[in-house]
Design a protein around this motif. Structure first.
Motif, short mmCIF file in Angstrom:
data_model
loop_
_atom_site.label_atom_id
_atom_site.label_comp_id
_atom_site.label_asym_id
_atom_site.label_seq_id
_atom_site.Cartn_x
_atom_site.Cartn_y
_atom_site.Cartn_z
N VAL A 230 0.82 -1.21 0.00
CA VAL A 230 0.00 0.00 0.00
C VAL A 230 0.86 1.26 0.00
O VAL A 230 0.65 2.18 -0.81
N THR A 231 1.81 1.34 0.91
CA THR A 231 2.62 2.56 1.05
C THR A 231 3.43 2.82 -0.21
O THR A 231 3.46 3.95 -0.73
N SER A 234 1.20 3.82 -3.17
CA SER A 234 0.68 5.18 -2.94
C SER A 234 1.69 6.23 -3.37
O SER A 234 1.35 7.22 -4.03
N VAL A 244 -4.72 9.86 -3.70
CA VAL A 244 -4.70 8.47 -3.26
C VAL A 244 -5.14 8.42 -1.81
O VAL A 244 -4.53 9.05 -0.94
N CYS A 246 -5.96 5.95 1.44
CA CYS A 246 -5.69 4.61 1.98
C CYS A 246 -6.85 4.17 2.87
O CYS A 246 -7.32 4.93 3.72
N LEU A 252 -6.65 0.90 -1.62
CA LEU A 252 -6.46 2.30 -2.00
C LEU A 252 -7.63 2.74 -2.87
O LEU A 252 -8.21 1.94 -3.60
N VAL A 254 -8.12 5.57 -5.72
CA VAL A 254 -7.29 6.48 -6.52
C VAL A 254 -8.19 7.32 -7.43
O VAL A 254 -9.00 6.79 -8.18
#
Length: 313
Positions: A230-231, A234, A244, A246, A252, A254
């Motif tokens: 995820v990080t 992103s 974006v 979370c 996510l 977007v």
């Protein structure tokens, strides 16, 4: 067909309807939406001659409603389901209406069966539930087999079976080439019933287009993405014009890139993505976006920590 040209209604200094122009075409279901106080009911009342326009014109099937010699055969309207003699039975109410237009008794029996009133046809309308009152109002609107049908909140008080029946009825009548014009506050139902939408706010038309076009216009390029990174993803996606967000479960959301673009970035950087779902706006979201500046009566937002008893008031 319903045609309004510069249709205007003022009550003293207040303008309820401010010079609207629109056409409701036969062969499709046209939904009429707007916040409380937007001018929907006033517009519908002017269409059927209950209110006289301050300016402009509105015709139904080529004539003002009051000029039709056979109005029940031209226009069937449900504007107030309670507008019925409460001491009359449903059958006698419809029979009295039929007598004014030389409509045969067989048609009375037909609309009673069609609207599911057979079991209560001989009961006094004053004792009807809200849903049964709606069914009687729809039966009255259908009595003359009209070319144009105008229904204001037709599913109000109906059970799920009744709601489905109204939806199918509207679509069927439109498929027969009739003009079907209906209003509702139930966005989910309107999304499944209407082909075209007219949205009014503060007495002005703010949208008049096919429902698909309204939804497309309200939709941003938004995609739900699921990944175990995820990080990192992103950071790779973030740029000017791209948002974006979370969420839980490695998800996510977007905005500003489509699914193909996201997949390309993930592939180029060897990020495993196991969901890419394009998201479109619901009719409710599109409606709120269209009418956000036209709502006359705003509800106060409650703090999420407010006691449950307060929230339920």
């Amino acid at each position: 067909m319903i045609e309004a040209v510069n249709l205007t209604k003022r009550y003293g200094a207040k303008t309820a309807v401010g010079g609207v122009t629109f056409t409701v075409k036969p062969g499709i279901v046209t939904g009429f939406l707007g916040p409380n106080g937007a001018g929907k009911s006033t517009t519908m009342r002017m269409i059927v001659g209950l209110d006289k326009p301050t300016a402009g014109t509105v015709t139904v099937n080529g004539k003002p409603y009051v000029k039709h010699r056979d109005p029940l055969h031209q226009v069937g309207a449900l504007l107030d389901a309670k507008a019925v003699h409460t001491s009359r039975s449903a059958y006698n109410h419809l029979l009295a209406m039929a007598a004014t237009h030389s409509i045969p008794t067989s048609r009375v029996n037909e609309v009673i069966d069609m609207t599911g009133l057979a079991a209560v046809a001989k009961k006094k309308a004053g004792g009807f539930s809200l849903g049964m009152g709606q069914r009687l109002g729809i039966a009255s609107a259908l009595l003359g087999d009209p070319q144009t049908l105008i229904l204001d909140e037709p599913v109000n008080g109906l059970d799920p079976e009744g709601v489905l029946w109204v939806r199918n009825l509207a679509k069927y009548l439109a498929s027969e080439g009739k003009t079907v014009f209906l209003s509702s506050h139930l966005m989910s139902e309107m999304a499944q019933t209407a082909d075209h939408l007219i949205v009014i706010g503060r007495g002005l038309i703010i949208a008049d287009a096919p429902i698909a076009e309204i939804l497309a216009g309200a939709s941003q390029s938004k995609v739900r993405v699921r990944t175990s990174e995820v990080t990192r993803l992103s950071q790779l996606l973030a740029s000017n014009g791209v948002t974006v967000a979370c969420h839980e479960n490695e998800t996510l959301e977007v905005t500003g890139l489509d699914a193909r673009q996201i997949a390309g970035i993930a592939l180029a950087n060897q990020v495993l993505v196991y969901e890419l779902t394009p998201l479109t706006s619901s009719l409710e979201e599109a409606y709120f976006d269209l009418t956000k500046d036209s709502v006359e009566y705003h509800s106060q937002e409650l703090d999420s920590n407010a006691p449950a008893a307060v929230k339920e008031r």
